[in-house]
Design an enzyme around this catalytic site. Structure first.
Site, short mmCIF file in Angstrom:
data_model
loop_
_atom_site.label_atom_id
_atom_site.label_comp_id
_atom_site.label_asym_id
_atom_site.label_seq_id
_atom_site.Cartn_x
_atom_site.Cartn_y
_atom_site.Cartn_z
N TYR A 177 101.93 10.63 78.76
CA TYR A 177 101.31 9.31 79.40
C TYR A 177 102.31 8.23 78.93
O TYR A 177 103.17 8.20 77.97
CB TYR A 177 99.99 9.16 79.06
N CYS A 351 85.04 21.89 85.16
CA CYS A 351 85.56 20.69 84.20
C CYS A 351 86.96 20.12 84.71
O CYS A 351 86.98 19.09 85.32
CB CYS A 351 85.66 21.13 82.78
N LYS A 431 89.68 37.72 77.63
CA LYS A 431 88.54 37.35 78.35
C LYS A 431 87.36 37.60 77.29
O LYS A 431 86.19 37.61 77.93
CB LYS A 431 88.46 38.15 79.75
#
Length: 643
Positions: A177, A351, A431
């Site tokens: 950023y 999310c 997983k």
């Protein structure tokens, strides 16, 4: 011996701020603000719940300090106006009422990473960098006086935060950023005082840190730094060490160490493929050169959070999605209830996935996220007898929530294990958190009025349904087997779930179907040393997968040399493999010892159809429409919540 988590639960200190433990809610956007960017009661409730759960320091998502040169996306927080003060004050007061501490993350902006290009003004950056999403557009380098404006805006925002009662401030300096664009040679080609040497490239960040500390005396200041950008030409660990030393000298109180960039987006939101503690080495590298505390982040479980702190490789554990999944993460560890910590399955579906579409934060395993006020579980006015048919994720969650509301639950599963397709599908190491969810439900049932009946198949006329006040049908899905393909019933054909349940396969495996199930199975096989080919009729594999997870999947498939044939349709199976037709109509034979059938699934509608005329029947999950795990869990919660 039961783990005590003594290091992660030990008191900590950041600057002048004393904290009860070393657990922090890592900054993550919620998209719960107003369209204008002001904090809402919904957002306050979300943060307060994490503080109430024992989190040592709750850190907010990004809050924009300036709208001078780019405009923050709707729904994200802004603190560039006094209109933000009431919301900030209410947030601080709410968190303090439950005994928590709150840190506000300040952002200078996204620069070349900003989502949309405004046709009326160019995006900004350190230099004339190509916009990330629209590389044909070159960013406008910030002028020196504009840099000073942004620095001043940080000071103004810090003063507002202090006036509102905020306890600490975080500078958003990572992931490529705007601030990061100044610090990194790959994006900073300036020849003025803000470019060139490490010290010059850090000048913008240093001025922000000093301005914030001057405007909010006594408030600790942290900085989030991407230690390894994880792409060719990006910042390396050695360069980040130099930057970290400069930032500490500027007065920094805490460094949050992670990895990644938009060019390596999967490290920004690490999916399950990246495994536990995948960015802990970044914190360790920073500890080697800093005297201030360092926070580790990235797929930290309680065990590896404890381990990195105990080893002196970090001082704090930043838990992001784990605290979304279970806001009581810290309290449960303190109470010796490790088994009750609800696992984050690292799916990124509700999310990160929601944030990508400017939707409010949700969670695949916790349907109360974003609805902390509205979805409070209370005892129902009239207890009922609830029968749940199917022990997959939707049925398990429905049973748990119904029992928590005071209903008596009988759960019937025709198989020998709970979990439905979740149990066999979660056999790969990457997983394991999915399988952990099954154990978590089983543990919850131990103290709830839930009776589990394994090996019991329910039909429409089964006596077990007699007298039930409500019947939740969660019978899941059935594999699609295209009978029109010659040889599909051959001895060398193994259904993908049977493979996960232990049916042996040969050394050379061709996976017929490149959906998520087929692609994950291909990766699991390749990691185990098999020679694997995927044949998929669409133009891409795992097409419906969230893009961040897919980045890692494709990279790891390539690393393990999995051959991928897209736009190829399986036309026949024989004892030596299968035949497929390519986009040009040409046939190809794929030699293999085993053909793994992964053509997808269809709803198992037999029982819901048979019970269609019966009142109070609630079908959910895959038996209605094949969906993702989180969708089934959320549907199960809502069905039981409404009883």
């Amino acid at each position: 011996m039961t783990a005590t988590f003594e290091h992660v639960l030990a008191p900590g200190r950041i600057g002048s701020l004393d904290l009860p433990n070393r657990v922090a809610l890592a900054p993550m956007g919620t998209e719960m603000g107003t369209h204008e960017g002001l904090i809402t009661e919904r957002e306050i409730a979300y943060y307060t719940e994490r503080a109430k759960g024992g989190t040592g320091l709750v850190m907010t998502g990004i809050s924009a300090v300036s709208q001078d040169y780019e405009v923050i996306n709707p729904g994200l927080c802004r603190v560039d106006t006094d209109a933000a003060l009431p919301g900030l004050t209410a947030l601080a007061e709410s968190v303090h009422r439950v005994g928590g501490k709150i840190s506000l993350q300040l952002t200078a902006g996204l620069g070349r990473n900003i989502n949309n290009v405004d046709p009326d003004r160019l995006p900004i950056s350190a230099s004339d960098n190509p916009h990330y999403s629209h590389p044909e557009v070159l960013c406008r380098p910030l002028e020196t006086h504009e840099i000073q404006v942004i620095v001043q805006r940080h000071a103004e925002a810090a003063a507002r935060a202090a006036a509102a009662g905020i306890d600490a401030l975080d500078i958003h300096g990572h992931t490529g950023y705007l601030v990061d664009q100044f610090m990194s040679p790959v994006w900073n080609r300036r020849t003025d005082e803000y470019g060139g040497s490490t010290e010059n490239r850090c000048r913008f960040a240093v001025e922000i840190i000093r301005a914030v500390k001057a405007a909010a005396p006594g408030l600790p200041v942290s900085f989030r730094l991407s230690v390894d950008h994880r792409f060719e030409g990006g910042r390396t660990v050695e360069e980040s060490k130099k930057i970290a030393v400069v930032l500490e000298a500027a007065g920094l109180d805490l460094l949050i160490a992670d990895d990644g960039s938009y060019e390596a987006m999967d490290y920004v939101f690490p999916p399950y493929y990246l495994g536990d503690a995948c960015m802990a080495p970044a914190a360790k590298a920073m500890k080697e050169v800093l005297s201030i505390p360092v926070m580790a982040v990235g797929n930290l479980t309680p065990e590896n959070a404890e381990a990195v702190i105990a080893a002196g490789e970090a001082d704090f554990a930043g838990i992001g999605r784990g605290l979304i999944a279970d806001p009581e993460w810290a309290n449960k560890l303190r109470e010796g209830r490790r088994g009750d910590v609800r696992p984050c399955i690292r799916c990124n579906a509700m999310c990160v996935g929601h944030a990508f579409f400017a939707e409010a934060l949700g969670c695949a395993v916790n349907a109360q996220v974003g609805f902390e006020r509205e979805r409070v579980l209370q005892i129902a006015p009239r207890p009922k007898h609830v029968v749940v048919v199917g022990g997959g994720p939707g049925g398990l969650e429905a049973a748990r929530v119904a029992a928590l509301r005071g209903h008596r639950v009988d759960l019937y599963e025709k198989g020998t294990n709970l979990g439905g397709v979740l149990w066999p599908a979660a056999t790969p190491e990457f997983k394991k958190e999915l399988r952990g969810m099954v154990g978590w439900w089983e543990r919850q049932f131990a103290t709830l009025p839930v009776t589990v009946h394994l090996g019991t198949e329910i039909a429409a006329d089964s006596p077990e349904l007699d007298g039930a006040d409500a019947v939740v049908v969660a019978t899941g899905s059935l594999p699609v087997v295209p009978r029109s393909i010659p040889g599909i019933d051959g001895d060398n054909v193994v259904e993908v779930l049977d493979f996960h349940l232990g049916t042996p396969v040969g050394q050379r495996v061709v996976v017929a179907g490149g959906g998520l199930s087929g692609a994950d199975s291909a990766l699991e096989l390749a990691q185990a040393g098999h020679e694997v080919t995927i044949v998929e009729m669409a133009s891409e594999i795992a097409k419906d997968m969230i893009v961040i997870n897919r980045i890692t999947l494709l990279r790891q498939l390539a690393e393990h040399r999995v051959r991928i044939l897209t736009e190829h349709t399986v036309t026949a199976v024989d004892e030596k493999g299968l035949t497929a037709t390519g986009p040009d109509g040409e046939e190809i034979h794929v030699d293999a010892d085993t053909v793994l059938s992964a053509f997808g699934v269809r709803p198992n509608t037999a029982l819901p159809d048979a019970l269609a005329d019966r009142p109070n029947v609630i079908p959910l999950g895959d038996c209605v429409k094949p969906a993702k795990v989180g969708e089934a869990i959320n549907a199960g919660f809502l069905a039981a919540f409404a009883l």
